[in-house]
Motif scaffolding. Sequence first.
Motif, short mmCIF file in Angstrom:
data_model
loop_
_atom_site.label_atom_id
_atom_site.label_comp_id
_atom_site.label_asym_id
_atom_site.label_seq_id
_atom_site.Cartn_x
_atom_site.Cartn_y
_atom_site.Cartn_z
N ASP A 1 0.84 -1.18 0.00
CA ASP A 1 0.00 0.00 0.00
C ASP A 1 0.88 1.25 0.00
O ASP A 1 1.90 1.31 0.71
CB ASP A 1 -0.89 0.00 1.25
CG ASP A 1 -1.80 1.22 1.30
OD1 ASP A 1 -1.40 2.21 1.95
OD2 ASP A 1 -2.87 1.20 0.68
N GLY A 2 0.48 2.25 -0.79
CA GLY A 2 1.30 3.44 -0.92
C GLY A 2 1.48 4.21 0.36
O GLY A 2 2.48 4.93 0.53
N ARG A 3 0.56 4.09 1.30
CA ARG A 3 0.64 4.86 2.54
C ARG A 3 1.47 4.15 3.61
O ARG A 3 1.65 4.68 4.71
CB ARG A 3 -0.76 5.15 3.08
CG ARG A 3 -1.65 5.95 2.12
CD ARG A 3 -2.77 6.65 2.85
NE ARG A 3 -2.24 7.64 3.77
CZ ARG A 3 -1.88 8.89 3.41
NH1 ARG A 3 -1.98 9.25 2.16
NH2 ARG A 3 -1.41 9.73 4.30
N SER A 4 1.96 2.96 3.31
CA SER A 4 2.71 2.21 4.32
C SER A 4 4.13 2.75 4.46
O SER A 4 4.70 3.35 3.53
CB SER A 4 2.76 0.73 3.94
OG SER A 4 3.38 0.56 2.68
N PHE A 5 4.70 2.55 5.64
CA PHE A 5 6.09 2.88 5.92
C PHE A 5 6.88 1.58 5.94
O PHE A 5 6.77 0.80 6.89
CB PHE A 5 6.23 3.62 7.25
CG PHE A 5 5.58 4.98 7.24
CD1 PHE A 5 6.29 6.09 6.82
CD2 PHE A 5 4.27 5.15 7.65
CE1 PHE A 5 5.71 7.35 6.80
CE2 PHE A 5 3.67 6.40 7.64
CZ PHE A 5 4.38 7.50 7.21
N LEU A 6 7.63 1.33 4.90
CA LEU A 6 8.32 0.06 4.76
C LEU A 6 9.64 0.07 5.51
O LEU A 6 10.18 1.12 5.86
CB LEU A 6 8.57 -0.24 3.28
CG LEU A 6 7.31 -0.30 2.40
CD1 LEU A 6 7.68 -0.69 0.98
CD2 LEU A 6 6.29 -1.28 2.97
N GLY A 7 10.17 -1.12 5.73
CA GLY A 7 11.45 -1.25 6.40
C GLY A 7 12.60 -0.86 5.48
O GLY A 7 12.48 -0.86 4.26
N ARG A 8 13.72 -0.54 6.09
CA ARG A 8 14.87 -0.13 5.29
C ARG A 8 15.43 -1.28 4.46
O ARG A 8 16.05 -1.05 3.42
CB ARG A 8 15.95 0.45 6.21
CG ARG A 8 15.50 1.75 6.84
CD ARG A 8 16.61 2.42 7.59
NE ARG A 8 16.04 3.52 8.37
CZ ARG A 8 16.64 4.10 9.40
NH1 ARG A 8 17.83 3.67 9.78
NH2 ARG A 8 16.05 5.08 10.04
N ARG A 9 15.20 -2.49 4.90
CA ARG A 9 15.66 -3.62 4.10
C ARG A 9 14.90 -3.69 2.77
O ARG A 9 15.48 -4.03 1.74
CB ARG A 9 15.49 -4.91 4.88
CG ARG A 9 16.48 -5.07 6.02
CD ARG A 9 16.32 -6.40 6.71
NE ARG A 9 17.40 -6.65 7.67
CZ ARG A 9 17.51 -7.76 8.39
NH1 ARG A 9 16.61 -8.74 8.24
NH2 ARG A 9 18.52 -7.92 9.23
#
Length: 593
Positions: free
Chosen positions: A94-102
Motif C-alpha cells: 500500500d502506498g501509505r505504508s512505511f516500509l522497512g529499510r531492508r
Amino acid sequence: MRRSLVIVGAGPRGTGILERIAANAPELYDGSGLDIHLVDPYPPGGGRIWRHDQSPLLWMNSQAQDVTMFTDATVEVTGPVRPGPALHEWTGHDGRSFLGRREQSAYLRWVYEKAVAALPEGVVVHHHRRRALRVTGARGARQEVVVEGVEKPLAADLVILAMGHLDAELDDEQAELAAYAERSGLVHLPPDFTADSDLSRLAPGEPVIVRGFGLAFVDLMVLLTEGRGGRHEGDTYHPSGREPVLYVGSRRGVPYHSKIGYDWTGERPPLPRYLGPEEIDGLLARPDGFDFRRDVWPLVEKELGFAHYHRLFTAHPERTRTAWTDFDEKYAACAPGSPELDALVASAVPDPADRLDLTALDHPLSGVRHTSYAALQDGLRGHIADDLARRHDPGHSPDLAVFLGLLSVYGQLVRLGDVGTWWHGFFSYLASGPPGPRLRQLLALSRAGVVRFLGADVRVTAEDGVFRAHSPTLPGHVTEARALVEARLPQPTLARTRDPLLRALHAEGAASTAAGLLAVDPADGRVLDRSGLPHPRRFALGPHTDARGAGAFTRPRTNSPTFRQNDATARAVLDFLRTSTTRGTRRTHAPVQ
C-alpha cells in the motif's frame, strides 16, 4: 587506453547518477570503451545508510508512495525522462505504508542493476568494496584515485564524489564531554548513523541523557526498546527489563512533526508564487551577495503563507471572513511580518489556530515553564498527541499545503547553494518528521517511563563524575546520568569530516562555503577552487556539498532538484568523455564485479 570514470559512493546518489548516465548515453555516448569504477565499501544501490545489513525494526521515514528513483513528466531535465516504479509499485505494498529499510535496500539494488543493464555495449561497471583515500592529478590530465588496500591507483578521466552522509570529528564541546567521559568512566556516544552506534554500552535500567529529538532519536528509541525485546500492544508498551531510561531533550524540546496522514484533494496552490526562478535570479545577481535572514527568509515566509491561506480559503471557506480573491490581492501588497499583514490575517481568519505562525512553529516551547516534573511529562505528551491528531485530520489541510510549499521552496533554494544550517533543520522539523505510528509508540514509552522528557534548550555539563542536563522549561531541575548520546547525524563539513579524500581535497585548494560544505558549480556539480574556478575533471553531489537535495529520496511528480542535478552532471560527464582526446577500443559489456 580505455576511458575511465570513477564514482566514489555507490549509494542512492551514485546509483541515481548511473541511471542518468544510462538514460543520456544514446544521445551523448560515442560507442567507444568506458570503465565505470564504483568505489564504496558497502553494497551498490543502498550504500552505507540503506544497506540490507541493519535491524529489520528500522523503517523508512517516508511513505512508500513518496519514494522513487525515476524521473517523470514534471522533472525539468535536458536528458530523456525514463519513468519507473515508485517504491510501493515495485514492492506491491500500500502506498501509505512505511516500509522497512531492508525493503528499500532491495529496491535500490534493483534500480542499480537496472541502470547497469541499460548502459551501452562497451561500458563496463566495476565495484570496488573499499574506501577511496585520495584524488590527485593536474587539472588538464587524467586523475588518480587512491583506494585503500590497493597498491595501484585507479586512473580516471573524470571523478564524481557522491559519498552521502559522512563521519565527522567531534566539535569542541563534544570533544570536552568525550574526554571527561573517558577520564571518569562514563559513556559518550557521539553523533552517528544510529544503526552503527555501539548501543551495547547503554546498560539496562540506567539513565541516559539524549540530545536530539529528530529521526536519529527515533531509531535510537526503537533499537533500545523493541530491539531489546520489548513489545507494543495497541497504546501500551510492555518492557523487557533490558531497556535503559532515555531522558530526551533538544533545542525545540519536542520531536519533529508527524508525517501527514491523509491525501491531498482539490485544487493545489499555484506554486511558486513569491519565490520562483525570477526571485532566485535577482538574489544571485546581487553584487554584494545576499543574507538569508534579511533577503531570502521574507520570500520563504511569503511563499509558505500563500500556500497556507490559498488552501484555507479554497477548501475551508467557512473559517474565513472574506473572499479569496480579495484576500489574495491584499496579501500580495503586504510585506512579510509587517503589521499590515498581521492585521489582514486577523481580520480575515478569525481562529488563531487557522493562522500560520512560522516563528511559533519553530519555537513550540518558547515561554513555557512547568513547575513540576510530572507537569512537564504531561505537557509534552499533550503536545505530541495534539500534533498526531492535527496531522491526521484533513480539516487542517493547510498544513499539507505548507508542506507542498516547503518542497517548492527547497527546489528553488538549491540554486543559491549554501544557505546555512538553520533552514535545513527547519525544513526537516516541519516536512521530514517520523511516521505517525512512531510518535504513538513514543507516547506509550513515555507512559511506561522508558522515555522521559527534558524540555527545550537543553544544556549538558559534565561534573562530579556525571553528566547533568538542564532546561529552562523546568527551572531548577537537574537530570544526572552516566551516559550521554548525541542523537543526530554528524555535520558534513570539510573541516571536520573524517573522510581523508575530502580533507585532502580541501587542503589542496577546493573551496568550502560559509557552513563548511564543499563548493560546487550549480550548473553541473564541478568542484570549485578557492578562486571560484570549476575543476574540469572533478564533480561532487550530495549532503557534503552545497548542491544537496531536499531529502534522502524524491517524491514522484515534484520536479526534484536531485534529478535535475544528476542529469546535468551525467550529461557533462558524457559530453567530456565524448569530446576528450582519449580513445579506446570497443569491448563487449561485462558483468558487474
